[in-house]
Motif scaffolding. Structure first.
Motif, mmCIF file in Angstrom:
data_model
loop_
_atom_site.group_PDB
_atom_site.id
_atom_site.type_symbol
_atom_site.label_atom_id
_atom_site.label_comp_id
_atom_site.label_asym_id
_atom_site.label_seq_id
_atom_site.Cartn_x
_atom_site.Cartn_y
_atom_site.Cartn_z
ATOM 1 N N UNK A 139 0.677 -1.103 0.062
ATOM 2 C CA UNK A 139 0.131 0.295 0.211
ATOM 3 C C UNK A 139 0.741 1.271 -0.120
ATOM 4 N N UNK A 140 1.877 1.328 -0.770
ATOM 5 C CA UNK A 140 2.430 2.572 -0.436
ATOM 6 C C UNK A 140 2.480 3.335 -0.794
ATOM 7 N N UNK A 141 1.117 3.379 -1.793
ATOM 8 C CA UNK A 141 0.561 4.911 -3.022
ATOM 9 C C UNK A 141 -0.054 5.319 -1.451
ATOM 10 N N UNK A 142 -0.514 4.909 -0.336
ATOM 11 C CA UNK A 142 -1.458 5.904 0.723
ATOM 12 C C UNK A 142 -0.223 6.220 1.361
ATOM 13 N N UNK A 143 0.809 6.165 1.378
ATOM 14 C CA UNK A 143 2.441 7.094 2.706
ATOM 15 C C UNK A 143 2.312 8.305 2.409
ATOM 16 N N UNK A 144 2.191 8.437 1.261
ATOM 17 C CA UNK A 144 1.821 10.446 0.863
ATOM 18 C C UNK A 144 0.829 10.883 1.302
ATOM 19 N N UNK A 145 -0.153 10.418 0.884
ATOM 20 C CA UNK A 145 -1.461 10.867 1.853
ATOM 21 C C UNK A 145 -1.200 10.914 2.755
ATOM 22 N N UNK A 146 -1.544 9.623 3.852
ATOM 23 C CA UNK A 146 -0.736 9.436 5.195
ATOM 24 C C UNK A 146 0.018 10.888 5.913
ATOM 25 N N UNK A 147 1.244 11.211 5.083
ATOM 26 C CA UNK A 147 2.031 12.434 5.444
ATOM 27 C C UNK A 147 1.864 14.002 5.657
ATOM 28 N N UNK A 148 0.058 14.203 4.309
ATOM 29 C CA UNK A 148 -0.214 14.980 3.862
ATOM 30 C C UNK A 148 -1.484 15.380 5.100
ATOM 31 N N UNK A 149 -1.737 14.738 5.469
ATOM 32 C CA UNK A 149 -3.184 14.655 5.754
ATOM 33 C C UNK A 149 -2.973 14.437 7.033
ATOM 34 N N UNK A 150 -1.480 14.142 8.115
ATOM 35 C CA UNK A 150 -0.726 14.685 9.125
ATOM 36 C C UNK A 150 -0.827 15.808 9.452
ATOM 37 N N UNK A 151 0.122 16.813 8.227
ATOM 38 C CA UNK A 151 0.309 17.621 8.163
ATOM 39 C C UNK A 151 -0.644 18.716 7.870
ATOM 40 N N UNK A 152 -2.014 18.505 7.038
ATOM 41 C CA UNK A 152 -2.951 19.310 7.492
ATOM 42 C C UNK A 152 -3.412 19.271 9.130
ATOM 43 N N UNK A 153 -3.780 18.383 9.384
ATOM 44 C CA UNK A 153 -4.267 17.626 11.127
ATOM 45 C C UNK A 153 -3.314 18.813 11.769
ATOM 46 N N UNK A 154 -1.987 18.903 11.861
ATOM 47 C CA UNK A 154 -1.370 19.069 12.736
ATOM 48 C C UNK A 154 -1.090 21.352 12.674
ATOM 49 N N UNK A 155 -1.416 21.581 11.397
ATOM 50 C CA UNK A 155 -1.421 22.936 11.176
ATOM 51 C C UNK A 155 -2.850 23.351 11.533
ATOM 52 N N UNK A 156 -3.703 22.370 11.452
ATOM 53 C CA UNK A 156 -5.241 22.906 11.798
ATOM 54 C C UNK A 156 -5.362 22.884 13.682
ATOM 55 N N UNK A 157 -4.588 21.786 13.953
ATOM 56 C CA UNK A 157 -4.682 22.395 15.631
ATOM 57 C C UNK A 157 -3.681 23.407 16.155
ATOM 58 N N UNK A 158 -3.108 23.674 15.914
ATOM 59 C CA UNK A 158 -1.618 24.651 16.019
ATOM 60 C C UNK A 158 -2.028 26.043 15.833
ATOM 61 N N UNK A 159 -3.720 26.154 15.174
ATOM 62 C CA UNK A 159 -3.449 27.567 14.321
ATOM 63 C C UNK A 159 -5.012 28.024 15.861
ATOM 64 N N UNK A 160 -4.866 29.086 16.388
ATOM 65 C CA UNK A 160 -5.566 29.269 17.546
ATOM 66 C C UNK A 160 -7.130 30.059 16.682
ATOM 67 N N UNK A 161 -7.015 30.146 15.154
ATOM 68 C CA UNK A 161 -7.720 31.000 15.333
ATOM 69 C C UNK A 161 -9.149 29.239 14.664
ATOM 70 N N UNK A 162 -8.437 28.367 14.020
ATOM 71 C CA UNK A 162 -8.879 27.076 13.743
ATOM 72 C C UNK A 162 -10.001 26.084 15.209
ATOM 73 N N UNK A 163 -8.316 25.874 15.469
ATOM 74 C CA UNK A 163 -8.636 24.964 16.745
ATOM 75 C C UNK A 163 -8.867 26.241 18.021
ATOM 76 N N UNK A 164 -9.913 25.928 18.649
ATOM 77 C CA UNK A 164 -10.064 26.722 20.146
ATOM 78 C C UNK A 164 -9.522 26.126 21.087
#
Length: 300
Positions: A139-164
């Motif tokens: 399932x190597x093709x899913x690796x890029x999606x896995x990393x991109x998903x983590x990056x997106x979630x990390x940004x949303x959690x770090x942003x005080x305007x997105x996640x209180x």
């Protein structure tokens, strides 16, 4: 005890009272000025409050240092065997998600780095292991999606305007549940296979020791029940995994692949994706050069 303190002061006092300025500054920042003076400068070992804090800080720094290599044996074992037998991707997926939430929860609450620093280091290693597990299970093709998903979630959690912070409290509770749940697929996989496959014994036993130590450091330095209960539950399940590692030690399905060094097969496995990436970059660059190169064909 007073006699011991007197002896320590006469022997070590001339050293501890004249430490280099950088060491004094680091010690003061780690345990505070008053405790540094009490424990290091005056060698007052009967100061139980500062002594507990000092032990907690030392354990925290030790955990962070150990966490930089705790998953390396697991990575080596995967590369050497080129197999993910016995390794649950779901377990790593849940654990990485839990670590990401916990890391950013601690960062935004400005808790001492010594109480959570290992989550960042282990999280990075978890991502690398997850990618290898996907690769070796087709399932190597899913690796890029896995990393991109983590990056997106990390940004949303770090942003005080997105996640209180109010929302983060609920997410932190969810991270505790995810952290506990992340062990269950791996426990079930070991039970189902009647062995531990490519699971690293070094990582399992270090996780057990680390989670126990974190219970102590959290009690001493962090007044947050959510984090404390997370570590207690994690320790209980890590104990089960450690017990499975011992019970299935001689099982036919427990791999004896080396986990302390990279074998020639492991080096080849590590070299292959690097070479493929280099070839893709070279091909892309060559294609660009061909498209952009001027033509010598006469017009008109």
């Amino acid at each position: 005890m007073e006699a011991l303190e007197s002896t320590l002061r006469s022997v070590l006092g001339p050293i501890t009272q004249h430490l280099p300025a950088p060491l004094q500054s680091a010690g003061t920042q780690l345990i505070g000025e008053s405790c540094y003076r009490s424990l290091v400068h005056d060698l007052t070992i009967t100061d139980t409050v500062c002594l507990k804090l000092g032990i907690s800080k030392a354990l925290g720094v030790g955990i962070i240092a150990a966490s930089s290599i705790v998953k390396i044996p697991q990575l080596l074992k995967l590369l050497n065997s080129q197999s993910a037998e016995g390794i649950s991707f779901l377990s790593y997926f849940l654990e990485t998600g839990s670590y990401l939430i916990s890391l950013l929860y601690n960062v935004r609450n400005r808790f001492p780095f010594s109480t959570y620093g290992e989550t960042a280091l282990i999280g990075i290693q978890n991502i690398a292991i997850s990618i290898l597990v996907l690769q070796y299970t087709g399932r190597g093709g899913l690796a890029a999606a896995f990393v991109a998903g983590l990056a997106a979630v990390g940004y949303a959690l770090y942003s005080e305007t997105i996640t209180s912070m109010a929302t983060f409290q609920y997410l932190s509770t969810g991270a505790a549940i995810m952290g506990v749940a992340s062990k269950l697929p791996q426990i079930y996989s070991c039970y189902k296979e009647q062995g531990t496959g490519q699971l690293s014994a070094f990582a399992v036993f270090n996780y057990l020791a680390g989670s126990l130590t974190r219970i102590f450091t959290t009690l001493q330095e962090v007044d947050d029940k959510i984090i404390l209960y997370n570590f207690i539950a994690g320790f209980a399940l890590n104990a089960i995994l450690a017990a499975q590692m011992i019970y299935y030690w001689n099982s036919p399905t427990t791999s004896k692949t080396p986990e302390h060094k990279l074998t020639p097969a492991g080096k080849a496995a590590l070299k292959e994706p690097v070479e493929q990436a280099a070839e893709q970059i070279q091909a892309s660059t060559s294609g660009t050069e061909k498209r952009s190169s001027p033509t010598t064909r006469r017009r008109g």
